[in-house]
Design a protein around this motif. Structure first.
Motif, mmCIF file in Angstrom:
data_model
loop_
_atom_site.group_PDB
_atom_site.id
_atom_site.type_symbol
_atom_site.label_atom_id
_atom_site.label_comp_id
_atom_site.label_asym_id
_atom_site.label_seq_id
_atom_site.Cartn_x
_atom_site.Cartn_y
_atom_site.Cartn_z
ATOM 1 N N ASN A 22 48.467 13.255 23.282
ATOM 2 C CA ASN A 22 47.545 12.405 24.062
ATOM 3 C C ASN A 22 46.561 11.674 23.150
ATOM 4 N N ALA A 23 46.019 12.407 22.195
ATOM 5 C CA ALA A 23 45.067 11.783 21.261
ATOM 6 C C ALA A 23 45.784 10.706 20.446
ATOM 7 N N GLN A 28 46.767 5.092 19.140
ATOM 8 C CA GLN A 28 47.833 4.124 18.885
ATOM 9 C C GLN A 28 47.662 2.869 19.733
ATOM 10 N N ALA A 29 46.953 3.008 20.857
ATOM 11 C CA ALA A 29 46.749 1.839 21.739
ATOM 12 C C ALA A 29 46.067 0.695 20.977
ATOM 13 N N ALA A 30 45.302 1.071 19.938
ATOM 14 C CA ALA A 30 44.616 0.032 19.144
ATOM 15 C C ALA A 30 45.527 -0.534 18.056
ATOM 16 N N LEU A 31 46.721 0.037 17.945
ATOM 17 C CA LEU A 31 47.657 -0.358 16.864
ATOM 18 C C LEU A 31 49.026 -0.629 17.463
ATOM 19 N N PRO A 32 49.134 -1.667 18.297
ATOM 20 C CA PRO A 32 50.370 -1.875 19.070
ATOM 21 C C PRO A 32 51.627 -2.105 18.241
ATOM 22 N N GLU A 33 51.482 -2.572 16.986
ATOM 23 C CA GLU A 33 52.682 -2.802 16.170
ATOM 24 C C GLU A 33 53.182 -1.525 15.509
ATOM 25 N N GLY A 95 50.865 16.658 10.077
ATOM 26 C CA GLY A 95 50.822 15.890 11.331
ATOM 27 C C GLY A 95 49.866 14.717 11.198
ATOM 28 N N LEU A 96 49.406 14.223 12.346
ATOM 29 C CA LEU A 96 48.541 13.039 12.353
ATOM 30 C C LEU A 96 47.074 13.425 12.523
#
Ligand SMILES: C[C@H](O)[C@H](O)[C@H]1CNC2=NC(N)=NC(=O)C2=N1
Length: 112
Positions: A22-23, A28-33, A95-96
């Motif tokens: 979820n995080a 990722q929503a700010a990094l669409p590519e 991980g991320l």
């Protein structure tokens, strides 16, 4: 420069848990590519950049290397004729981390 790119990387110790899905989706929503991939159970953030030739891909690779050195946080970069694939993840936590999203945003800035 995007707010994510301007954010400050924070120290990431091996005891830090990786971000949950979820995080990851939120950032990722700010990094669409960019895509989130599962590579042998390790979540990673990856994007392929395209260029007119190898020389431009190499220049971009150098710039990403410099921002990585400044941050003390390093990606995988596969540099080929006309393209370069950058993949960020935090080795120490397998991980991320928010740092990966910050540096992906900074990667976009040097691609321009
Ligand atoms: C010793 C050195 O500082 C560490 O290995 C740093 C170097 N760069 C790094 N880069 C990335 N992506 N993840 C890490 O855990 C990491 N750790």
């Amino acid at each position: 420069m995007s707010s994510l790119a301007q954010a400050t990387c924070e120290p990431c110790t091996s005891g830090t848990p990786p971000l949950d899905s979820n995080a990851c989706k939120t950032y990722q929503a700010a990094l669409p590519e960019w895509q989130i991939i599962d590579h042998d159970g390790i979540m990673k953030l990856t994007r392929r950049f395209t260029f007119r030739n190898f020389a431009d891909a190499l220049t971009f690779t150098q710039r990403v290397g410099e921002l990585a050195e400044q941050a003390g946080h390093h990606p995988s970069i596969v540099t080929e004729w006309g393209k370069a694939t950058v993949t960020w993840w935090s080795h120490d936590i397998k991980g991320l981390h928010l740092n990966d999203f910050i540096l992906a945003a900074r990667t976009d800035e040097v691609a321009e």
